[in-house]
Design a protein around this motif. Structure first.
Motif, short mmCIF file in Angstrom:
data_model
loop_
_atom_site.label_atom_id
_atom_site.label_comp_id
_atom_site.label_asym_id
_atom_site.label_seq_id
_atom_site.Cartn_x
_atom_site.Cartn_y
_atom_site.Cartn_z
N PRO A 75 5.94 8.27 -9.19
CA PRO A 75 6.23 7.75 -11.08
C PRO A 75 6.03 8.83 -12.13
O PRO A 75 5.07 9.97 -11.71
N ARG A 193 8.25 4.43 -12.03
CA ARG A 193 8.95 4.44 -14.31
C ARG A 193 8.75 6.30 -14.22
O ARG A 193 8.15 6.40 -13.62
N ASP A 295 -4.58 9.77 -9.91
CA ASP A 295 -4.26 8.83 -8.51
C ASP A 295 -3.50 10.48 -8.10
O ASP A 295 -4.14 11.59 -8.31
N THR A 344 -4.27 5.53 -4.91
CA THR A 344 -2.69 5.95 -4.72
C THR A 344 -2.35 4.61 -3.95
O THR A 344 -2.83 3.48 -4.61
N ILE A 345 -1.00 4.68 -3.57
CA ILE A 345 0.05 3.29 -3.06
C ILE A 345 -0.73 2.51 -2.42
O ILE A 345 -1.03 1.20 -2.65
N ALA A 374 -5.33 -5.28 -10.01
CA ALA A 374 -3.90 -4.05 -10.98
C ALA A 374 -2.20 -5.28 -9.86
O ALA A 374 -1.40 -5.23 -10.71
N ALA A 375 -3.23 -5.50 -8.57
CA ALA A 375 -2.02 -6.76 -8.17
C ALA A 375 -1.64 -7.74 -9.12
O ALA A 375 -1.05 -7.99 -9.22
N ALA A 378 0.88 -6.39 -11.84
CA ALA A 378 1.33 -6.13 -10.97
C ALA A 378 2.96 -6.95 -10.92
O ALA A 378 3.58 -7.39 -11.65
N VAL A 430 2.28 -5.91 -4.23
CA VAL A 430 2.41 -6.70 -5.12
C VAL A 430 4.68 -5.98 -4.45
O VAL A 430 5.21 -4.65 -4.85
N PRO A 433 6.76 -5.93 -8.13
CA PRO A 433 6.05 -5.29 -9.83
C PRO A 433 7.37 -6.11 -11.28
O PRO A 433 8.02 -5.31 -10.58
N LEU A 439 -0.76 0.14 -14.21
CA LEU A 439 -1.73 -0.03 -12.90
C LEU A 439 -2.36 0.77 -12.70
O LEU A 439 -3.50 0.43 -12.50
N GLY A 440 -2.23 2.42 -12.54
CA GLY A 440 -3.80 2.71 -12.27
C GLY A 440 -4.91 2.53 -12.99
O GLY A 440 -6.04 3.12 -13.15
N ILE A 443 -6.65 -0.06 -12.41
CA ILE A 443 -7.31 0.63 -11.43
C ILE A 443 -8.68 0.81 -12.07
O ILE A 443 -9.92 0.47 -11.43
#
Ligand code: AMP
Length: 461
Positions: A75, A193, A295, A344-345, A374-375, A378, A430, A433, A439-440, A443
């Motif tokens: 991203p 994105r 992140d 992080t991812i 976040a899940a 997503a 996810v 998503p 999402l960050g 979190i």
């Protein structure tokens, strides 16, 4: 556990500022990308990718940075500085969705939808189109000054005609999207994105002078503040004001918020392309914050700005947990934060000093809530009620989870960690998503508010 913790966090009142914008979203497919490459020619695109423009001044800058982001699957956000390109973008793309963008806007809507006690959101520009992107819930307020007093209104009742609107264009891409750059076939490795963020003169990140005297009152009223958007400050403006001016004001804002009571302040850091501005934000603001979230790419950028280039390069190249832990320790110490959160991812991490009032188990629980929210987001694209935490609870931990824990234990043995509390959890990831925007922020909001809730329970707030 996660449900109970969310329940506790929802009892809090939170202030959030500064950035909101309208996100105009384009879901990219391979053909669209191919069309762009063909329009400019693969050679020209490749050459511009090597130049790696830090700003978008002309369409080719955009195409080059977009293809770079697609190739790495990372991203990215790149500022658009040439206002004339609006027409180019609008003639090349149809926007699939328009929705709330900007960290403060996203966080305000999230907290409001989760039914927090009181959410006060401030953004210096509030046009009608922007105001209407806030959710219409009774716990959401925008501060205005009327008759010399602070009045809290719903953003829908507080908008000002004539305020500028910032539109960011967001290009969402999916893992597996394929196209050709000349002879090279590129397959996008991760969903993510690419953000083209508008950076125009008329948009400033600050608190209006009329409202500033009321910041201590706001600070007294809430349990914590989540501040973000400093990446939107320009180095220079045509009226002579510059980043130093706005950062001085930003520092004063934090001190004003903390004047009546030592409320905890979380700064959500976003990528800042200009090294000069990045450095200023870190040195001016981090020391005043209690909590910082970012992140993995951002911690590397921050370390590089602080002069730890070798470590930063290692994080960029190898993504090793032990380097991130080391970098986190450095940042926590140099800026003397209460808590640093890195997402992080595959994992989320907290680093605090050993005397933090929360136990490692409690810190872990806070991160669990963060990844679960976040899940949920997503999976659903947005969280509209607290019971949607259930959706996140059904999302499994990513398949690298066990490996992550192992590497983390290894890192802890290697590095000196006695003076710290260090916890890490794998993310609930996810597969497909609906969207990865925000999402960050989700979190960090879940982590910081649950951290506060546990502090409060212990009488530490
Ligand atoms: P940021 O880079 O600040 O926008 O944060 C993105 C974070 O969102 C990542 O670090 C992950 O922890 C989380 N995330 C990204 N993709 C997903 C997904 N598909 N499902 C759940 N969480 C995700």
């Amino acid at each position: 556990m996660v449900r109970e913790l969310l329940e506790k966090a929802r009892g809090l009142s939170i202030y959030t500022a500064y950035n909101t914008n309208v996100d105009a979203i384009v879901y990219l497919n391979g053909e669209t990308v191919q069309g762009l490459i063909d329009e400019f020619g693969a050679d020209a695109v490749r050459k511009r990718m090597e130049d790696y423009p830090r700003e978008i001044n002309e369409p080719l800058d955009f195409v080059a940075r977009l293809v770079h982001a697609l190739k790495t699957g990372k991203p990215m956000a790149v500022p658009l500085v040439n206002e004339e390109l609006h027409t180019w973008f609008d003639s090349h793309f149809r926007y699939d969705v328009e929705r709330m963008g900007g960290q403060a806007g996203i966080i305000a809507n999230l907290l409001s939808n989760l039914d927090f006690r009181e959410v006060i959101v401030y953004t210096p520009h509030l046009a009608k189109r922007q105001a209407e992107m806030f959710v219409r819930k009774p716990n959401l307020f925008y501060p205005v000054v009327e008759g010399g007093k602070l009045v809290l209104k719903h953003p829908w009742e507080a908008y000002r005609e004539g305020d500028p609107v910032k539109v960011n264009r967001i290009f969402e891409f999916r893992a597996g999207t394929a196209f050709k750059l000349g002879d090279e076939r590129i397959v996008v490795p991760f969903s993510g994105r690419f953000i083209v963020s508008a950076r125009f003169e008329s948009i400033r990140i600050y608190t209006e002078p009329g409202l500033r005297p009321f910041l201590p009152e706001i600070g007294e009223r809430v349990d914590g503040a989540i501040l973000s958007g400093y990446q939107g400050i320009n180095l220079r403006y045509s009226d002579g004001k510059d980043a130093n001016y706005y950062l001085r004001k930003a520092k004063e804002d934090i001190m004003l918020l903390k004047r009546e009571k030592d409320l905890k302040v979380h700064l959500e850091f976003a990528s800042i392309q200009s090294r000069e501005l990045r450095k200023k934000v870190i040195y001016n603001l981090f020391p005043l914050a209690d909590s910082v979230g970012m992140d993995e790419a951002e911690i590397a950028y921050v370390l590089s700005a602080l002069g730890y280039d070798e470590l930063a390069d290692r994080i960029f190249t190898y993504n090793r947990i032990e380097d991130t832990v080391l970098g986190g320790k450095i940042l926590l110490d140099e800026m003397n934060l209460d808590v640093l959160q890195i997402h992080t991812i595959y994992y989320i991490m907290y680093i605090t000093h050993a005397d933090n009032p929360l136990s490692e188990e409690e810190l872990r629980r806070s991160l669990e809530l963060a990844t679960t929210l976040a899940a949920s987001r997503a999976s659903l694209g947005d969280i509209t009620s607290p019971d949607q935490v259930e959706v996140g609870l059904r999302v499994p931990y990513n398949e690298r989870g066990e490996y992550v824990k192992l590497r983390f234990e290894e890192a802890k043995r290697k590095l000196r960690t006695k003076e710290y509390k260090l916890v890490i959890i794998p993310t609930r990831l996810v597969q497909n998503p609906v969207s990865t925007v925000g999402l960050g922020d989700t979190i960090s909001t879940g982590a910081f508010t649950s951290y506060l809730a546990m502090l409060k329970e212990k009488g530490e707030l």
